[in-house]
Design a protein around this motif. Structure first.
Motif, PDB file in Angstrom:
ATOM      1  N   ASN A  23      39.588  61.810  51.055  1.00  0.00           N
ATOM      2  CA  ASN A  23      39.470  60.219  50.761  1.00  0.00           C
ATOM      3  C   ASN A  23      37.926  60.272  49.911  1.00  0.00           C
ATOM      4  N   TRP A  24      37.001  60.919  50.395  1.00  0.00           N
ATOM      5  CA  TRP A  24      35.430  61.220  49.729  1.00  0.00           C
ATOM      6  C   TRP A  24      35.879  61.606  48.233  1.00  0.00           C
ATOM      7  N   MET A  25      36.609  62.678  48.126  1.00  0.00           N
ATOM      8  CA  MET A  25      36.710  63.254  46.892  1.00  0.00           C
ATOM      9  C   MET A  25      37.374  62.246  45.929  1.00  0.00           C
ATOM     10  N   LEU A  26      38.331  61.520  46.240  1.00  0.00           N
ATOM     11  CA  LEU A  26      38.803  60.535  45.450  1.00  0.00           C
ATOM     12  C   LEU A  26      38.330  59.259  45.125  1.00  0.00           C
ATOM     13  N   ASN A  27      37.148  59.016  46.218  1.00  0.00           N
ATOM     14  CA  ASN A  27      36.259  58.024  45.668  1.00  0.00           C
ATOM     15  C   ASN A  27      35.111  58.520  44.825  1.00  0.00           C
ATOM     16  N   HIS A  28      34.981  59.775  44.625  1.00  0.00           N
ATOM     17  CA  HIS A  28      33.985  60.280  43.842  1.00  0.00           C
ATOM     18  C   HIS A  28      34.370  60.896  42.428  1.00  0.00           C
ATOM     19  N   ILE A  29      35.786  60.747  42.120  1.00  0.00           N
ATOM     20  CA  ILE A  29      36.185  61.062  40.578  1.00  0.00           C
ATOM     21  C   ILE A  29      35.412  59.972  39.760  1.00  0.00           C
ATOM     22  N   GLY A  30      34.768  60.593  38.925  1.00  0.00           N
ATOM     23  CA  GLY A  30      33.938  59.692  37.734  1.00  0.00           C
ATOM     24  C   GLY A  30      32.476  59.462  38.511  1.00  0.00           C
ATOM     25  N   ASP A  31      32.315  60.193  39.427  1.00  0.00           N
ATOM     26  CA  ASP A  31      30.726  60.064  39.896  1.00  0.00           C
ATOM     27  C   ASP A  31      29.883  60.438  38.790  1.00  0.00           C
ATOM     28  N   PRO A  32      28.738  59.685  38.575  1.00  0.00           N
ATOM     29  CA  PRO A  32      27.650  59.970  37.481  1.00  0.00           C
ATOM     30  C   PRO A  32      27.137  61.417  37.613  1.00  0.00           C
ATOM     31  N   ASP A  33      27.042  61.913  38.697  1.00  0.00           N
ATOM     32  CA  ASP A  33      26.291  63.295  39.076  1.00  0.00           C
ATOM     33  C   ASP A  33      27.470  64.525  38.601  1.00  0.00           C
ATOM     34  N   SER A  34      27.092  64.914  37.390  1.00  0.00           N
ATOM     35  CA  SER A  34      27.975  65.989  37.343  1.00  0.00           C
ATOM     36  C   SER A  34      28.464  67.107  38.016  1.00  0.00           C
ATOM     37  N   SER A  39      31.774  70.178  39.347  1.00  0.00           N
ATOM     38  CA  SER A  39      31.696  71.291  40.136  1.00  0.00           C
ATOM     39  C   SER A  39      32.313  71.192  41.403  1.00  0.00           C
ATOM     40  N   LEU A  40      32.234  69.770  42.075  1.00  0.00           N
ATOM     41  CA  LEU A  40      32.754  69.635  43.527  1.00  0.00           C
ATOM     42  C   LEU A  40      34.308  69.221  43.478  1.00  0.00           C
ATOM     43  N   VAL A  41      34.321  67.843  42.844  1.00  0.00           N
ATOM     44  CA  VAL A  41      35.564  67.065  43.211  1.00  0.00           C
ATOM     45  C   VAL A  41      36.611  67.784  42.226  1.00  0.00           C
ATOM     46  N   CYS A  42      36.130  68.067  40.972  1.00  0.00           N
ATOM     47  CA  CYS A  42      37.436  68.413  40.123  1.00  0.00           C
ATOM     48  C   CYS A  42      37.660  69.557  40.501  1.00  0.00           C
ATOM     49  N   ASN A  43      36.853  70.668  40.879  1.00  0.00           N
ATOM     50  CA  ASN A  43      37.295  71.876  41.228  1.00  0.00           C
ATOM     51  C   ASN A  43      37.966  72.091  42.807  1.00  0.00           C
TER      52      ASN A  43
END
Length: 80
Positions: A23-34, A39-43
């Motif tokens: 849930n945390w990862m899904l809520n941070h798709i598009g996070d302004p911090d690359s 590096s974290l969510v996408c990977n």
């Protein structure tokens, strides 16, 4: 949510993700911090799907949430 725990899972051979982490990862798709977004969510999501680290229920949950929120087309949001 401990970001370091998610980072550590990227190096594990068969990580197990909790629903809270997903849930945390899904809520941070598009996070302004690359570092978080790329590096974290996408990977994590990419590796998790490719290596089948998510349960079937977790995969269905993610797919439905992404479809419902149209997350794939979310812009990167800048926070002030």
């Amino acid at each position: 949510m401990k970001i370091q725990e998610l980072k550590d899972k990227l190096t594990e051979s068969t990580p197990i993700y909790t629903n809270e982490e997903i849930n945390w990862m899904l809520n941070h798709i598009g996070d302004p911090d690359s570092l978080i977004r790329d590096s974290l969510v996408c990977n994590s999501l990419g590796k998790g799907f490719l290596e089948e680290n998510f349960s079937l229920d977790q995969a269905h949950f993610m797919i439905e949430k992404i479809k419902t929120k149209n997350t794939l087309f979310s812009p990167i949001v800048k926070l002030n």
